[in-house]
Design a protein around this motif. Structure first.
Motif, PDB file in Angstrom:
ATOM      1  N   THR A   1       0.820  -1.207   0.000  1.00  0.00           N
ATOM      2  CA  THR A   1       0.000   0.000   0.000  1.00  0.00           C
ATOM      3  C   THR A   1       0.855   1.260   0.000  1.00  0.00           C
ATOM      4  O   THR A   1       0.563   2.233  -0.706  1.00  0.00           O
ATOM      5  CB  THR A   1      -0.931  -0.001   1.231  1.00  0.00           C
ATOM      6  N   LEU A   2       1.950   1.253   0.766  1.00  0.00           N
ATOM      7  CA  LEU A   2       2.803   2.434   0.864  1.00  0.00           C
ATOM      8  C   LEU A   2       3.451   2.799  -0.468  1.00  0.00           C
ATOM      9  O   LEU A   2       3.675   3.979  -0.753  1.00  0.00           O
ATOM     10  CB  LEU A   2       3.898   2.205   1.913  1.00  0.00           C
ATOM     11  N   PHE A   3       3.755   1.790  -1.281  1.00  0.00           N
ATOM     12  CA  PHE A   3       4.420   2.069  -2.553  1.00  0.00           C
ATOM     13  C   PHE A   3       3.456   1.983  -3.737  1.00  0.00           C
ATOM     14  O   PHE A   3       3.885   1.845  -4.880  1.00  0.00           O
ATOM     15  CB  PHE A   3       5.582   1.095  -2.756  1.00  0.00           C
ATOM     16  N   LEU A   4       2.165   2.082  -3.427  1.00  0.00           N
ATOM     17  CA  LEU A   4       1.163   2.024  -4.494  1.00  0.00           C
ATOM     18  C   LEU A   4       0.337   3.304  -4.575  1.00  0.00           C
ATOM     19  O   LEU A   4       0.002   3.769  -5.666  1.00  0.00           O
ATOM     20  CB  LEU A   4       0.245   0.819  -4.272  1.00  0.00           C
TER      21      LEU A   4
ATOM     22  N   SER B   1       5.190  -2.195 -10.447  1.00  0.00           N
ATOM     23  CA  SER B   1       5.265  -3.647 -10.566  1.00  0.00           C
ATOM     24  C   SER B   1       5.839  -4.025 -11.925  1.00  0.00           C
ATOM     25  O   SER B   1       5.894  -3.198 -12.843  1.00  0.00           O
ATOM     26  CB  SER B   1       3.883  -4.271 -10.391  1.00  0.00           C
ATOM     27  N   LEU B   2       6.244  -5.273 -12.066  1.00  0.00           N
ATOM     28  CA  LEU B   2       6.776  -5.731 -13.347  1.00  0.00           C
ATOM     29  C   LEU B   2       5.685  -5.706 -14.413  1.00  0.00           C
ATOM     30  O   LEU B   2       5.944  -5.321 -15.563  1.00  0.00           O
ATOM     31  CB  LEU B   2       7.342  -7.140 -13.208  1.00  0.00           C
TER      32      LEU B   2
ATOM     33  N   MET C   1       3.415  -7.095  -7.715  1.00  0.00           N
ATOM     34  CA  MET C   1       3.646  -6.205  -6.580  1.00  0.00           C
ATOM     35  C   MET C   1       4.607  -5.081  -6.956  1.00  0.00           C
ATOM     36  O   MET C   1       5.413  -5.227  -7.880  1.00  0.00           O
ATOM     37  CB  MET C   1       4.254  -6.994  -5.414  1.00  0.00           C
ATOM     38  N   PRO C   2       4.553  -3.959  -6.230  1.00  0.00           N
ATOM     39  CA  PRO C   2       5.591  -2.933  -6.415  1.00  0.00           C
ATOM     40  C   PRO C   2       6.959  -3.528  -6.121  1.00  0.00           C
ATOM     41  O   PRO C   2       7.090  -4.460  -5.326  1.00  0.00           O
ATOM     42  CB  PRO C   2       5.206  -1.856  -5.390  1.00  0.00           C
ATOM     43  N   LEU C   3       7.983  -2.985  -6.738  1.00  0.00           N
ATOM     44  CA  LEU C   3       9.332  -3.500  -6.553  1.00  0.00           C
ATOM     45  C   LEU C   3       9.736  -3.505  -5.090  1.00  0.00           C
ATOM     46  O   LEU C   3      10.454  -4.409  -4.637  1.00  0.00           O
ATOM     47  CB  LEU C   3      10.313  -2.655  -7.380  1.00  0.00           C
ATOM     48  N   ALA C   4       9.281  -2.521  -4.331  1.00  0.00           N
ATOM     49  CA  ALA C   4       9.619  -2.469  -2.906  1.00  0.00           C
ATOM     50  C   ALA C   4       9.110  -3.705  -2.174  1.00  0.00           C
ATOM     51  O   ALA C   4       9.817  -4.294  -1.346  1.00  0.00           O
ATOM     52  CB  ALA C   4       9.033  -1.205  -2.277  1.00  0.00           C
TER      53      ALA C   4
END
Length: 245
Positions: free
Chosen positions: A120-123, A147-148, A215-218
Motif C-alpha cells: 500500500t505504501l508504494f502504491l 510492478s513488473l 507487486m511494487p518493486l519495494a
C-alpha cells in the motif's frame, strides 16, 4: 472496500509511512537514491529477527509432527470415516505432546501484514491526505512503486528490466533449493500420498515469484530478503532439530 479507511488501520498506515520516511531520511547520506530500498531491506531484517523465536518453535513442532506421523496414520486408519472423532483424537494427541498443529501460522500472518502495508505504501499517490514521497525513490533507476506487470505495459527500460530479472532469479533459485532441501513428507495413506499431490505441494514454492510480478518493486524486495532468510533459518534449525529417521 478500502480497509485502510477504518480509523485504526488509517493510523497504522500513517505511522508506518512516517517511520519509513524517517528511516529513508536517515539512510540517504549513506545510500543516496537507494535509501528507500535499503530501508525496506532493513525493515525486513528487523521483522525476521523478531520472528526468530517463533521459527525455533516451528522447527521443534515440525520435528514433533514427524515423530507423531505413525500415530497420526493409525488415527486416520481407525477413525478416517468419522471426521469429528478423528479431529478430537488428533487434537488430543497434539495436546499430550504439548504441540500445536497450527504452529507456523504466526510468521505467515505477520509477514502478510507487513507486505500488505508495504504494498500500500508504494502504491498510493497519497497517504492519509498528503503526497506519497516514497514513490519518488528507485533502485538504481528502477521505480520502487512500479510492478513488473505495470512496467512491461508502460515500456520496460533497461534499469527496471535488470532489477526485476535479479529479483525473479533470486526468488526462483531459492524456491528450487527449498523444494529440494525440504521435500514434503507424505503419509503412507491418503490423498497426500499421491504423486500428483506431492508435485503440487512442491510447485507451491514458486508461487512467491508469481505473486511478485504483480507487486511494487519495494514489496518484491521484501519477498527476496524474507525467502532467503527463511531458507537459511530452516537449514540451520533443521541441523539443530533434525527430524527422526
Amino acid at each position: 472496500m478500502d480497509i485502510f479507511a477504518f480509523p485504526p488501520l488509517t493510523l497504522l498506515l500513517d505511522g508506518a509511512y512516517r517511520a519509513l520516511i524517517q528511516l529513508v531520511d536517515l539512510l540517504e547520506p549513506l545510500a543516496g537514491t537507494t535509501a528507500a530500498a535499503l530501508a525496506v531491506i532493513l525493515v525486513t531484517l528487523l521483522v525476521r529477527t523478531l520472528l526468530i523465536p517463533v521459527g525455533v518453535s516451528q522447527a521443534k513442532t515440525e520435528r514433533t509432527r514427524a515423530r507423531l506421523a505413525p500415530k497420526l496414520r493409525d488415527l486416520q486408519k481407525h477413525h478416517g470415516k468419522d471426521r469429528e472423532r478423528l479431529q478430537r483424537e488428533t487434537m488430543s494427541l497434539y495436546r499430550d505432546e504439548h504441540a500445536s498443529p497450527l504452529a507456523g501460522c504466526l510468521p505467515l500472518l505477520v509477514q502478510a501484514a507487513v507486505i500488505g502495508v508495504l504494498y500500500t505504501l508504494f502504491l498510493r499517490p497519497q497517504i492519509v491526505g498528503h503526497a506519497n514521497a516514497l514513490l519518488s525513490h528507485d533502485l538504481f533507476g528502477a521505480p520502487l512503486g512500479s510492478s513488473l506487470v505495470h512496467a512491461v505495459g508502460s515500456g520496460l527500460d533497461p534499469a527496471t528490466a535488470i532489477a526485476w530479472a535479479v529479483v525473479l532469479v533470486v526468488l526462483l533459485v531459492v524456491a528450487e533449493v527449498t523444494r529440494r532441501a525440504f521435500r514434503p513428507q507424505a503419509p503412507l495413506e491418503g490423498r497426500l500420498a499421491r504423486r500428483g499431490m506431492l508435485g503440487l505441494m512442491g510447485a507451491l514454492h514458486y508461487l512467491t515469484a508469481v505473486f511478485a510480478v504483480f507487486m511494487p518493486l519495494a514489496a518484491a524486495l521484501y519477498l527476496v530478503v524474507t525467502v532467503a532468510w527463511t531458507l537459511a533459518q530452516r537449514t540451520l534449525l533443521r541441523r539443530r532439530y533434525p527430524l527422526p529417521a
